[in-house]
Design a protein around this motif. Structure first.
Motif, PDB file in Angstrom:
ATOM      1  N   VAL A 156       0.756  -1.218  -0.218  1.00 34.35           N
ATOM      2  CA  VAL A 156       0.030  -0.138  -0.061  1.00 34.35           C
ATOM      3  C   VAL A 156       0.634   1.203  -0.061  1.00 34.35           C
ATOM      4  CG1 VAL A 156      -1.959  -1.247   1.201  1.00 34.35           C
ATOM      5  CG2 VAL A 156      -0.161  -0.049   2.637  1.00 34.35           C
ATOM      6  N   LEU A 170      -4.710   1.821   0.356  1.00 31.88           N
ATOM      7  CA  LEU A 170      -5.951   1.702   0.821  1.00 31.88           C
ATOM      8  C   LEU A 170      -6.972   2.557   0.460  1.00 31.88           C
ATOM      9  CD1 LEU A 170      -4.720   1.247   4.826  1.00 31.88           C
ATOM     10  CD2 LEU A 170      -5.318  -0.514   3.252  1.00 31.88           C
ATOM     11  N   ILE A 186      -6.537   1.045   8.926  1.00 27.28           N
ATOM     12  CA  ILE A 186      -7.558   1.841   8.007  1.00 27.28           C
ATOM     13  C   ILE A 186      -7.942   3.021   8.712  1.00 27.28           C
ATOM     14  CG2 ILE A 186      -9.417   0.557   8.284  1.00 27.28           C
ATOM     15  CD1 ILE A 186     -10.049   0.872   5.326  1.00 27.28           C
TER      16      ILE A 186
END
Length: 233
Positions: free
Chosen positions: A21, A44, A149
């Motif tokens: 990511v 993400l 996240i």
């Protein structure tokens, strides 16, 4: 950690492509002998329409988002909070999630933080932006996650960020957050105090972090990169 990395390397070598990511994660794997062509950087994805800064609301308090497990190292956050309270006795930590670490609530009591920690419990995803947008500062001290996240969702909602100095976090938010080493409660406390004492710095970093998330992690931007990844398989 060494054996875990070895197992990861073995699994990755069996794959045609590996998604990471951040560019920093790609550089790390290239340094371990993987071909750059094997590694695809796809960030993400955050719904930045749903998770947004609702600037009209008053902001206060420190927010932790996620279930409390040993890997999240929320105990370091509590120890840091106890230090912060010496300068800001009214500060409150709002915990959004379930407590699954049996050491957490006893430490709250031993540090006399009963009135300084508010356990929100589970909050549906649809209500998270509303909860986050009330907060001033998001704190994370995870010792095992490459990314989380929740940090991106908090940034999208306009909170300033206190994060562990990991490869991924420091690469993405290098000039838009304050960092501490894992388990270092004093350094985390100093970062929290810096934001509490300097609202202008907090606003500047929060705006910069939100811009990064919206630009690099928005639905359309990530969809394009995922399409390119799958078309190359």
């Amino acid at each position: 950690r060494a054996w875990k990395q070895l197992v990861q390397d073995i699994v990755f070598r069996m794959c045609k492509k590996v998604r990471v990511v951040t560019p920093e994660e790609k550089e790390f794997l290239v340094g371990r002998g993987f071909s750059p062509q094997k590694i695809a950087v796809v960030p993400l994805v955050i719904d930045s329409v749903h998770f947004r800064d609702r600037g009209a609301l008053a902001r206060e308090g420190i927010v932790f988002l996620g279930n409390v497990t040993p890997d999240k190292d929320a105990l370091t956050i509590l120890r840091a909070l106890a230090i912060v309270k010496r300068s800001f006795p009214d500060v409150v930590l709002y915990l959004i999630g379930e407590v699954r670490d049996p050491s957490f609530e006893p430490l709250i009591r031993s540090l006399s933080l009963e009135r300084s920690v508010v356990l929100r419990g589970f909050v549906p995803h649809s209500r998270l932006p509303e909860e986050l947008s009330r907060g001033y500062l998001y704190v994370n001290s995870s010792i095992s996650e490459g990314q989380c996240i929740a940090a991106y969702e908090a940034a999208a909602c306009g909170l300033c960020l206190c994060l562990p100095r990991t490869l991924s976090f420091s690469g993405v938010f290098r000039t838009s957050a304050l960092f501490h080493d894992p388990h270092d409660a004093r350094a985390l406390a100093e970062n929290m105090i810096s934001y509490l004492r300097n609202p202008a710095l907090a606003r500047e970093h929060a705006a910069r972090a939100r811009e990064i998330v919206v630009r690099e992690c928005g639905t359309e931007a990530v969809a394009r990169q995922e399409a390119a990844l799958f078309s190359s398989l």
